[in-house]
Design a protein around this motif. Structure first.
Motif, mmCIF file in Angstrom:
data_model
loop_
_atom_site.group_PDB
_atom_site.id
_atom_site.type_symbol
_atom_site.label_atom_id
_atom_site.label_comp_id
_atom_site.label_asym_id
_atom_site.label_seq_id
_atom_site.Cartn_x
_atom_site.Cartn_y
_atom_site.Cartn_z
ATOM 1 N N UNK A 16 34.040 31.511 35.810
ATOM 2 C CA UNK A 16 33.295 32.367 36.730
ATOM 3 C C UNK A 16 33.176 33.839 36.324
ATOM 4 N N UNK A 17 34.035 34.331 35.409
ATOM 5 C CA UNK A 17 34.020 35.773 35.161
ATOM 6 C C UNK A 17 32.776 36.250 34.410
ATOM 7 N N UNK A 18 32.011 35.320 33.838
ATOM 8 C CA UNK A 18 30.760 35.706 33.170
ATOM 9 C C UNK A 18 29.543 35.507 34.070
ATOM 10 N N UNK A 19 29.766 35.238 35.351
ATOM 11 C CA UNK A 19 28.651 35.127 36.304
ATOM 12 C C UNK A 19 27.833 36.418 36.277
ATOM 13 N N UNK A 20 26.506 36.323 36.132
ATOM 14 C CA UNK A 20 25.696 37.549 36.104
ATOM 15 C C UNK A 20 25.921 38.411 37.340
ATOM 16 N N UNK A 21 26.181 39.697 37.101
ATOM 17 C CA UNK A 21 26.364 40.637 38.202
ATOM 18 C C UNK A 21 27.694 40.535 38.905
ATOM 19 N N UNK A 22 28.662 39.791 38.349
ATOM 20 C CA UNK A 22 29.935 39.579 39.026
ATOM 21 C C UNK A 22 30.678 40.896 39.252
ATOM 22 N N UNK A 23 31.296 40.992 40.426
ATOM 23 C CA UNK A 23 32.212 42.091 40.743
ATOM 24 C C UNK A 23 33.618 41.517 40.584
ATOM 25 N N UNK A 24 34.173 41.688 39.402
ATOM 26 C CA UNK A 24 35.400 40.996 39.027
ATOM 27 C C UNK A 24 36.622 41.733 39.559
ATOM 28 N N UNK A 25 37.100 41.300 40.713
ATOM 29 C CA UNK A 25 38.356 41.794 41.259
ATOM 30 C C UNK A 25 39.397 40.677 41.189
ATOM 31 N N UNK A 26 39.252 39.859 40.144
ATOM 32 C CA UNK A 26 40.241 38.833 39.830
ATOM 33 C C UNK A 26 41.002 39.177 38.558
ATOM 34 N N UNK A 27 40.475 40.095 37.764
ATOM 35 C CA UNK A 27 41.082 40.472 36.487
ATOM 36 C C UNK A 27 42.449 41.109 36.711
ATOM 37 N N UNK A 28 43.421 40.723 35.874
ATOM 38 C CA UNK A 28 44.794 41.171 36.091
ATOM 39 C C UNK A 28 45.235 42.321 35.191
ATOM 40 N N UNK A 29 44.369 42.783 34.317
ATOM 41 C CA UNK A 29 44.720 43.932 33.480
ATOM 42 C C UNK A 29 44.313 45.229 34.175
ATOM 43 N N UNK A 30 45.094 46.272 33.979
ATOM 44 C CA UNK A 30 44.594 47.591 34.362
ATOM 45 C C UNK A 30 43.278 47.801 33.619
#
Length: 401
Positions: A16-30
């Motif tokens: 899912x992280x490459x979904x166009x326009x995604x607002x990725x608030x699942x990423x765990x890195x600073x």
């Protein structure tokens, strides 16, 4: 043939992280930083050497990691007024913490062994030893205890064949911290029974909500040679792209076993990656980089806390104290039943482009964490500022009835 279970959190992210326009608030890195910005952070500015020496021949390099990198890693474990509990010879550099953890399990546990692992945590920490034939007991963390592990419960899980206790401090996904007194008790229990302690400290030292005198030391500092710590440049240091992690341990015999097994999996890390990691952890860059990431975490956590407070009828949490993740539970306003977090995450992504990780799927399966989602909140603040209003609107429309 070894049966490998799906690594649910990684498969979810990959899907899912490459979904166009995604607002990725699942990423765990600073929020990831560029090499150019690292150079700007260097306190020596134009007098500093560049991060990479492009004149260096691209051999395999130092097999266990360069002296400079391993020396700089030791400094990350220093406490005020005290020397580092480790020396460069106590470190093996790996391809990220994920390779470090896998290598340790591959080397040290197998059929006939018993492993105790905190839960919830990163699936690798309990699935890999189980895949290798070990029996695994889950040491369950509870929201009502602020996700701090109970040592009495740990003692009840011990068996005659317990080989390893696995902890994760700070914890993924909850952002909870194991306090020093609890950490001391865990290590003393392990020492009493001659058990290895593996402490995944990949989110250390990102203690954004802990006062200085309450920050727990690394497990390496507690004087037990059978403590093994893993970490990396990814989470707290915002450099996942260089794929550098490490194993640190004061037991030379353990490191010899690991180094021998490592010959079958990786000869060395990239020389370029090694140089960038050494640069980032140097005295001239490390303080500024950590300050940047802690400030970002504090700013974003304040935004998230306001959201949770404003939506207390449909959302609750144990506020995180360290790391980059929060474990939020969503429920329906009428009746308070937890949402189906998998369906919730998929529908939220489809309707709003806001991306979470579902807790029941990615951190244990079944009903253990139904309604929970993991949020990676130490993204660029602008991403969070765009995502939270969309989440608020979704909650009012879909969870209020």
């Amino acid at each position: 043939m070894v049966k490998i279970p799906p690594f649910e959190v990684e498969q979810w992210m990959d899907k899912y992280e490459t979904t166009p326009g995604v607002l990725n608030v699942a990423e765990t890195c600073a929020a990831s930083i560029s090499i150019d910005k690292l150079v700007v952070m260097n306190r020596l500015k134009t007098l500093a050497p560049p991060p990479v020496d492009f004149s260096r021949p691209m051999t395999y390099g130092a097999i266990l990691g360069s002296d400079e990198l391993r020396r700089n890693i030791t400094k990350t474990y220093e406490q005020p007024g005290l020397p580092s509990p480790i020396t460069p010879k106590d470190i093996i550099v790996t391809q990220g913490a994920i390779a470090a953890n896998f290598l340790l399990f591959y080397t040290l546990v197998g059929p006939g062994d018993h492993v105790i692992c905190v839960y919830p945590t990163y699936q690798q920490l309990y699935s890999v030893p189980e895949t290798l034939g070990a029996e695994v007991s889950l040491w369950k963390l509870k929201a009502e205890k602020a996700f701090v592990p109970d040592v009495m419960e740990l003692e009840g899980l011990l068996k005659a064949n317990t080989k390893m206790i696995v902890i994760n401090n700070p914890n993924n996904p909850t952002g909870a911290v194991i306090p020093k007194d609890v950490l001391v008790d865990v290590v003393e229990l392990a020492r009493k029974h001659d058990i290895i302690v593996l402490s995944d400290e990949v989110y250390r030292p990102l203690f954004h909500s802990v006062v200085d005198d309450e920050i727990p030391p690394s497990a390496l500092s507690l004087g037990y040679d059978k403590v093994i710590v893993t970490s990396s440049m990814s989470k707290a240091w915002a450099l996942a792209g260089i794929r550098v992690g490490w194993i640190a341990c004061c037991d030379a015999s353990i490191l010899r076993q690991v180094a021998a097994a490592r010959d079958y999996t990786a000869i060395s890390v990239s020389q370029i990656d090694d140089q960038i990691a050494a640069y980032a952890l140097s005295d001239d860059v490390r303080p500024q980089l950590l300050s940047r990431n802690i400030a970002l975490a504090q700013t974003n956590l304040a935004l998230l806390a306001r959201f949770v407070d404003a939506h207390a009828d449909v959302c609750d949490w144990v506020r995180p104290h360290a790391g980059t993740t929060a474990f939020l539970r969503f429920k329906r306003k009428d009746g308070g039943e937890p949402v189906d977090d998998v369906a919730f995450c998929r529908d939220l992504l489809e309707r709003t482009k806001v991306m979470f990780v579902p807790g029941s799927l990615c951190f244990g399966g079944g009903a253990d964490f139904r309604g929970y989602v993991r949020m990676g909140f130490v993204c660029e603040t602008e991403v969070l500022e765009e995502a939270l209003p969309k989440l608020s609107a979704y909650a009012k429309e879909h969870l209020a009835s």
